[in-house]
Design an enzyme around this catalytic site. Structure first.
Site, PDB file in Angstrom:
ATOM      1  N   ARG A   1      55.238  32.628  44.673  1.00  0.00           N
ATOM      2  CA  ARG A   1      54.781  32.740  43.276  1.00  0.00           C
ATOM      3  C   ARG A   1      53.293  32.485  43.098  1.00  0.00           C
ATOM      4  O   ARG A   1      52.837  32.106  42.021  1.00  0.00           O
ATOM      5  CB  ARG A   1      55.577  31.818  42.340  1.00  0.00           C
TER       6      ARG A   1
ATOM      7  N   LYS B   1      42.735  43.237  40.018  1.00  0.00           N
ATOM      8  CA  LYS B   1      43.833  44.192  40.143  1.00  0.00           C
ATOM      9  C   LYS B   1      44.318  44.218  41.583  1.00  0.00           C
ATOM     10  O   LYS B   1      43.522  44.421  42.504  1.00  0.00           O
ATOM     11  CB  LYS B   1      43.388  45.589  39.728  1.00  0.00           C
TER      12      LYS B   1
ATOM     13  N   GLU C   1      31.859  55.284  42.592  1.00  0.00           N
ATOM     14  CA  GLU C   1      32.131  54.217  41.613  1.00  0.00           C
ATOM     15  C   GLU C   1      30.829  53.590  41.116  1.00  0.00           C
ATOM     16  O   GLU C   1      30.740  53.142  39.969  1.00  0.00           O
ATOM     17  CB  GLU C   1      33.050  53.142  42.224  1.00  0.00           C
TER      18      GLU C   1
ATOM     19  N   LYS D   1      30.911  45.496  36.131  1.00  0.00           N
ATOM     20  CA  LYS D   1      32.358  45.306  36.194  1.00  0.00           C
ATOM     21  C   LYS D   1      32.746  43.937  35.653  1.00  0.00           C
ATOM     22  O   LYS D   1      33.714  43.805  34.901  1.00  0.00           O
ATOM     23  CB  LYS D   1      32.851  45.471  37.634  1.00  0.00           C
TER      24      LYS D   1
ATOM     25  N   GLU E   1      40.886  49.888  22.363  1.00  0.00           N
ATOM     26  CA  GLU E   1      39.748  50.803  22.490  1.00  0.00           C
ATOM     27  C   GLU E   1      38.784  50.214  23.513  1.00  0.00           C
ATOM     28  O   GLU E   1      38.552  49.013  23.521  1.00  0.00           O
ATOM     29  CB  GLU E   1      39.020  50.939  21.144  1.00  0.00           C
TER      30      GLU E   1
ATOM     31  N   ARG F   1      38.536  47.593  29.777  1.00  0.00           N
ATOM     32  CA  ARG F   1      38.659  47.967  31.182  1.00  0.00           C
ATOM     33  C   ARG F   1      38.969  49.428  31.394  1.00  0.00           C
ATOM     34  O   ARG F   1      38.594  50.020  32.403  1.00  0.00           O
ATOM     35  CB  ARG F   1      39.795  47.168  31.817  1.00  0.00           C
TER      36      ARG F   1
ATOM     37  N   ASN G   1      37.945  53.683  34.096  1.00  0.00           N
ATOM     38  CA  ASN G   1      38.780  54.719  34.707  1.00  0.00           C
ATOM     39  C   ASN G   1      38.224  56.117  34.502  1.00  0.00           C
ATOM     40  O   ASN G   1      38.938  57.104  34.699  1.00  0.00           O
ATOM     41  CB  ASN G   1      40.212  54.634  34.165  1.00  0.00           C
TER      42      ASN G   1
ATOM     43  N   HIS H   1      39.326  58.872  36.719  1.00  0.00           N
ATOM     44  CA  HIS H   1      40.418  58.373  37.555  1.00  0.00           C
ATOM     45  C   HIS H   1      41.754  59.055  37.298  1.00  0.00           C
ATOM     46  O   HIS H   1      42.560  59.179  38.203  1.00  0.00           O
ATOM     47  CB  HIS H   1      40.565  56.859  37.391  1.00  0.00           C
TER      48      HIS H   1
ATOM     49  N   HIS I   1      43.422  60.547  40.313  1.00  0.00           N
ATOM     50  CA  HIS I   1      44.754  60.174  40.808  1.00  0.00           C
ATOM     51  C   HIS I   1      45.628  61.407  40.989  1.00  0.00           C
ATOM     52  O   HIS I   1      46.430  61.481  41.913  1.00  0.00           O
ATOM     53  CB  HIS I   1      45.425  59.193  39.853  1.00  0.00           C
TER      54      HIS I   1
ATOM     55  N   HIS J   1      39.617  57.930  47.869  1.00  0.00           N
ATOM     56  CA  HIS J   1      39.699  57.621  46.446  1.00  0.00           C
ATOM     57  C   HIS J   1      38.393  57.984  45.721  1.00  0.00           C
ATOM     58  O   HIS J   1      38.403  58.645  44.683  1.00  0.00           O
ATOM     59  CB  HIS J   1      40.012  56.136  46.257  1.00  0.00           C
TER      60      HIS J   1
END
Lengths: 364, 364
Positions: A120, A142, A184, A226, A240, A243, A247, A250, A254, A267
């Site tokens: 945990r 993330k 990026e 970031k 709105e 983070r 993207n 992205h 993806h 990527h």
């Protein structure tokens, strides 16, 4: 050495950026919560940097369990995660064991998710060794693994205690992966930092050539962007902005990665082609000029990145895009550019706009 | 209806306790974040209560994806978790989908861990249908799955938005499982609530007979104790006291469960035998009298619970116990009783004390 703080109240942590940090034994110990660590790396990175890290840790009396995984996005799955759990349990690692990720984004995501879920939750340190992971995935918490039905579908938010970006590790990085990281870096300029974008336009050649000082500046400025975004929207819940703006490109990207099978496109490459798509779609909505789109395309091209997507078929793209988790209550929400340097999340684009964009931005 | 609050700042949530709550359509909607839910249940509980819950949800216009798993602790594993992910992805559930656990502790732990990790976290509601899960596992945010090398070795802290304990669901509960739940109820009295222990001594016969009012009171008082402890130590990081105290009997109990193979002993049964071991070891340390140990044993016995462990061999017990995650830096830390009604975490017990206790408290 450059030092930045990610401000997340009791989960705040520093990012150290500089040359030769792995060798400096004083950097890590203040962030270890016990005398044991497990270092998670892969078969490409471990031969290059694991010994240096082990020597540094042994110097300060820390016991290390190394866990070496195969290299590649296709191993960012349950089997690898379970291999980590097995090794941690076999070595009787407990809740005081710190997990250290030594590698790129795949290792960081895997090790971070293992840290989030082993017993945990145990402490976690990121030592990203690719430009992509130094400027993006190592910062912000993330973590996760891929699922056969989609990328990063299983994961957690789990902040590291420390991020160490050693620019020396970029010397061994293939040019293609350096370029992927630059996708990026450019994103931060496009999304929220026009002066940085202009700096990148002036310094792209130095970056592509691996200039140490230019890279350190670009990493710091990227991480600063970031960190600011993450501090305001840790769990990506902002309706709105927030983070989600990171993207840009992205959702398209993806779709490219899913459509081609993970690992064929890097990527950052998929994001680069996706960024051009986002710019082109922004033009169709009347927000960017054709010259703006060219500006985006040119900078990505100078970074050695692809600016067209593969021919998956526009309908197939759309299907992959609506599988993406940034779908909210069935509507396709996308990050687009209001202007160069300012991104927005929007559901304004019609299905026809998107299909036309996909057709315009793909080639064989 | 009784109503309690678990005070965890922005993660606070209510526990509703009462009869016939599943039928009351007004209880759930305020806690749903979108128009979709996935209900996770098992093949034993679903035939009894799923239709009632579905009807209640449909009444308020909520779309439901039911996910039915096989019943049993042995299914608290990666395969079941992955079956949940698969079903969520197949139904295109997004981050706004609320996961509802309808079942006992296994379903709650599995569904909770799925909620913690699906797309890096979605909202979660607990509807525990066993006494054990109503008084213990549904409150406090512990979620997880078992690993072949140990129980609950993989998991996360993930707080629900709401817990609904409907006492009507206890009418279908086998007597053996009601008793298993009472082991945790008695634990709260022993660990931190002497007046409640005395109430239990006066009312055990009503509880065992399934008296609705007595059960509701015991559930509320148990949850109140748990909520207080969790509010002060959400992530089980307190060095002294805190959440760890709720593990009275659990390190012994986990050894029984591991040694016998999951599912042979119910968790509460293993905890009951483990609680007698903890009491006996407390006596050896001079903290409890022989009469105190008898008092503990008698109450557990009146609840229909085992008070001796199986003969695994004392050394084998010790090995399972040191695999337990409550080992801190190699020392076996145990929760013992300073007196009836007051627990402590301690490393005072020697290996010899523990071995002697295990030998005294096991039979064929």
């Amino acid at each position: 050495m450059r030092r930045l703080n990610v401000a997340l109240a009791e989960r705040s942590y520093p990012i150290l950026i500089g040359s030769d940090l792995l060798q400096n034994a004083e950097n890590l110990p203040p962030y270890l919560q016990g005398p044991r660590v497990a270092v998670i790396s892969n078969t490409t990175v471990a031969p290059l940097y694991l010994d240096t890290l082990l020597a540094t840790l042994e110097k300060v009396g820390v016991g290390v369990t190394p866990i070496i995984l195969p290299d590649g996005e296709k191993f960012k799955n349950w089997e690898s995660l379970n291999a980590i759990y097995d090794a941690l349990l076999a070595a009787r690692c407990d809740r005081g064991t710190t997990l250290i990720a030594l590698g790129g984004g795949v290792i960081g995501d895997l090790a971070g998710f293992a840290a989030a879920t082993y017993q945990r939750g145990v402490p976690f340190i990121q030592i990203p060794t690719t430009l992509l992971s130094q400027v993006d995935s190592s910062v912000g918490g993330k973590t996760g693994i891929n699922h056969p039905r989609g990328k990063n579908m299983v994961g957690a938010f789990w902040q590291p205690k420390l991020v160490v970006a050693d620019t020396l590790t970029l010397r061994s990085l293939p040019a293609r992966e350096l370029s992927a990281g630059l996708a990026e870096v450019i994103k931060y300029g496009l999304v929220r930092d026009l002066p940085f974008l202009e700096w990148l336009e002036s310094n792209m050649d130095r970056l592509v050539a691996g200039d140490d000082e230019a890279l350190a500046y670009a990493i710091e400025r990227s991480c600063r962007n970031k960190a600011e975004v993450v501090a305001n929207d840790e769990f990506e819940t902002a309706k709105e902005g927030g983070r989600a703006l990171l993207n840009l490109g992205h959702t398209f990207g993806h779709a490219i990665e899913s459509g081609m099978g993970y690992g064929h496109w890097l990527h950052g490459e998929a994001v680069a082609a996706g960024t051009v798509m986002a710019a082109e779609l922004s033009r169709r909505l009347g927000w960017l000029s054709a010259a703006d789109v060219d500006r985006v395309r040119n900078l990505l091209q100078r970074a050695g990145l692809p600016v067209c997507g593969p021919m998956l078929g526009a309908e197939r793209y759309l299907e992959f895009m609506s599988n993406d988790k940034k779908v909210s209550a069935g509507r396709l929400r996308l990050v687009l550019l209001q202007s160069i340097g300012t991104a927005v999340t929007t559901s304004d684009a019609t299905r026809e706009d998107i299909l036309a964009t996909l057709t315009a931005c793909c080639h064989e």
